[in-house]
Write a protein that holds these residues in place. Structure first.
Motif, mmCIF file in Angstrom:
data_model
loop_
_atom_site.group_PDB
_atom_site.id
_atom_site.type_symbol
_atom_site.label_atom_id
_atom_site.label_comp_id
_atom_site.label_asym_id
_atom_site.label_seq_id
_atom_site.Cartn_x
_atom_site.Cartn_y
_atom_site.Cartn_z
ATOM 1 N N ALA A 157 9.636 2.936 -6.343
ATOM 2 C CA ALA A 157 9.857 2.239 -5.069
ATOM 3 C C ALA A 157 8.539 1.697 -4.530
ATOM 4 C CB ALA A 157 10.514 3.183 -4.064
ATOM 5 N N ARG A 158 7.472 2.473 -4.659
ATOM 6 C CA ARG A 158 6.152 2.006 -4.210
ATOM 7 C C ARG A 158 5.707 0.799 -5.015
ATOM 8 N NH1 ARG A 158 1.811 4.991 -5.012
ATOM 9 N NH2 ARG A 158 0.710 3.743 -3.476
ATOM 10 N N GLY A 185 7.691 -2.148 -3.856
ATOM 11 C CA GLY A 185 7.202 -2.534 -2.540
ATOM 12 C C GLY A 185 5.867 -3.252 -2.605
ATOM 13 N N ALA A 186 5.059 -2.916 -3.616
ATOM 14 C CA ALA A 186 3.757 -3.561 -3.781
ATOM 15 C C ALA A 186 3.880 -4.937 -4.426
ATOM 16 C CB ALA A 186 2.838 -2.671 -4.627
ATOM 17 N N GLY A 187 5.061 -5.233 -4.988
ATOM 18 C CA GLY A 187 5.269 -6.555 -5.566
ATOM 19 C C GLY A 187 5.631 -6.581 -7.035
ATOM 20 N N ALA A 188 5.821 -5.407 -7.655
ATOM 21 C CA ALA A 188 6.209 -5.383 -9.066
ATOM 22 C C ALA A 188 7.649 -5.862 -9.226
ATOM 23 C CB ALA A 188 6.065 -3.969 -9.633
ATOM 24 N N SER A 189 7.950 -6.398 -10.404
ATOM 25 C CA SER A 189 9.299 -6.883 -10.688
ATOM 26 C C SER A 189 10.053 -5.979 -11.649
ATOM 27 C CB SER A 189 9.239 -8.297 -11.284
ATOM 28 O OG SER A 189 8.669 -9.200 -10.369
ATOM 29 N N GLY A 190 9.383 -4.999 -12.192
ATOM 30 C CA GLY A 190 10.058 -4.130 -13.145
ATOM 31 C C GLY A 190 9.331 -2.811 -13.343
ATOM 32 N N TRP A 191 10.080 -1.816 -13.811
ATOM 33 C CA TRP A 191 9.563 -0.476 -14.098
ATOM 34 C C TRP A 191 10.182 -0.064 -15.434
ATOM 35 C CZ3 TRP A 191 6.470 3.073 -11.292
ATOM 36 C CH2 TRP A 191 6.493 4.403 -11.727
ATOM 37 N N VAL A 192 9.337 0.172 -16.430
ATOM 38 C CA VAL A 192 9.818 0.411 -17.780
ATOM 39 C C VAL A 192 9.119 1.631 -18.361
ATOM 40 C CG1 VAL A 192 10.107 -0.575 -20.087
ATOM 41 C CG2 VAL A 192 10.150 -2.067 -18.085
#
Length: 252
Positions: free
Chosen positions: A109-110, A113-120
Motif C-alpha cells: 500500500a505504501r 501510495g508513493a506512485g508504484a504501478s505494481g508489486w511482484v
C-alpha cells in the motif's frame, strides 16, 4: 521498450534482457538508478519502466523518511519505496514496479501510495514479470490476488486518517493555516515572524494554537499531520531568514 532495474548491491549480476523488445540497464543503488534515468533523458532517450527492489539498501521502509533519491549515497542507503517517491517526483512518466521478497499489504500500500504501478514477487516467472511490465505500460495496476484485500484495507485506513487530518486543519483560522504552511516549509519562529510581519510573541501564540487544535505536542507531529492533510509549504520568495531549532518538541 526500455527498462532500468535498481537492485541492491548484493545482486550477483545484471539480468539479461527478458525479451527482444526490452532493453535493460541495471543500477546497484537508488542514486545510480536516478543518474541512469537522468542521463538517458539528457541523451534524448527515456526509460519506460523501473523495477525496484523493495529492500534496496537493506533498510526496512518506514525506518527512514521518504527523501529525494539524490540525498542517498553510493551504498544505496535509500530504501526501495523512498526511491519510488524520488523517481515519481523527478520522472513522472516512468512506471514503477516493486519487486518484493514476500507479500506485505502495508508495504505494498505504501508503494502504491508513493506512485508504484505494481508489486511482484521476486521469484515470479519471467512470463509473469513481462505481463506486469506490459500491463503497467497500459496504465494498469498489478497486485497479487492474495494482496488485494489487505492493500485495499490499508489504503482505506490511510484515506480515513487523511480525512481526519483535513478536518483538523480546517479548524484553524486563516492566519493559523498560514503559520502552519510556514512550519511545513521548515521556518522557525523568528523566520515566520519576519515572513508574516508579526512579532515573535504573536507567532509563538499562533504556533501554540496550531498544536492545540491539531491535537499534537510537537512541531514535527504538526508538520506530519499537515502533510497527510495535503497542506503544502509556504511559497518562499527568498532564502529563509531563520533556522529550525527544536527544543523539547517545540520550535525555538
Amino acid at each position: 521498450m526500455s527498462l532500468t532495474l535498481a537492485y541492491s548491491p548484493s545482486a550477483a549480476r545484471a539480468p539479461r534482457a527478458p525479451a527482444r523488445d526490452v532493453e535493460v540497464s541495471a543500477a546497484g543503488s537508488g542514486p545510480a538508478a536516478l543518474r541512469c534515468l537522468e542521463r538517458a533523458a539528457s541523451e534524448g532517450r527515456r526509460f519506460d519502466v523501473l523495477l525496484v527492489d523493495a529492500d534496496l539498501g537493506g533498510h526496512v521502509p518506514g525506518t527512514r523518511p521518504a527523501v529525494p533519491v539524490r540525498d542517498g549515497n553510493e551504498d544505496g542507503l535509500v530504501d526501495g519505496i523512498s526511491l519510488v517517491t524520488g523517481v515519481r517526483s523527478g520522472h513522472p512518466g516512468v512506471r514503477i514496479v516493486v519487486l518484493a521478497e514476500k507479500d506485505d499489504p502495508r508495504r505494498a500500500a505504501r508503494a502504491l501510495g508513493a506512485g508504484a504501478s505494481g508489486w511482484v514477487a521476486k521469484d515470479c516467472s519471467l512470463s509473469r514479470l513481462l505481463s506486469v511490465i506490459r500491463g503497467v505500460l497500459r496504465d494498469e495496476t498489478h497486485l497479487p490476488p492474495a494482496l488485494l484485500t489487505g492493500v485495499l484495507r490499508e489504503l482505506t485506513a490511510a484515506r480515513k486518517h487523511r480525512t481526519e487530518s483535513e478536518l483538523l486543519v480546517e479548524s484553524l483560522t486563516p492566519r493559523e493555516r498560514e503559520v502552519l504552511r510556514c512550519m511545513v516549509a521548515g521556518l522557525g519562529r523568528k523566520a515566520v515572524a519576519e515572513r508574516l510581519y508579526l512579532s515573535p510573541h504573536t507567532v509563538r501564540t499562533h504556533m501554540q494554537n496550531v498544536l492545540g487544535k491539531l491535537g499534537v505536542h510537537s512541531t514535527l507531529a504538526a508538520v506530519a499531520l499537515a502533510r497527510r492533510a495535503g497542506v503544502g509549504p509556504a511559497d518562499l520568495d527568498g532564502p529563509s531568514t531563520g533556522d529550525v531549532v527544536e527544543r523539547g518538541g517545540q520550535l525555538a
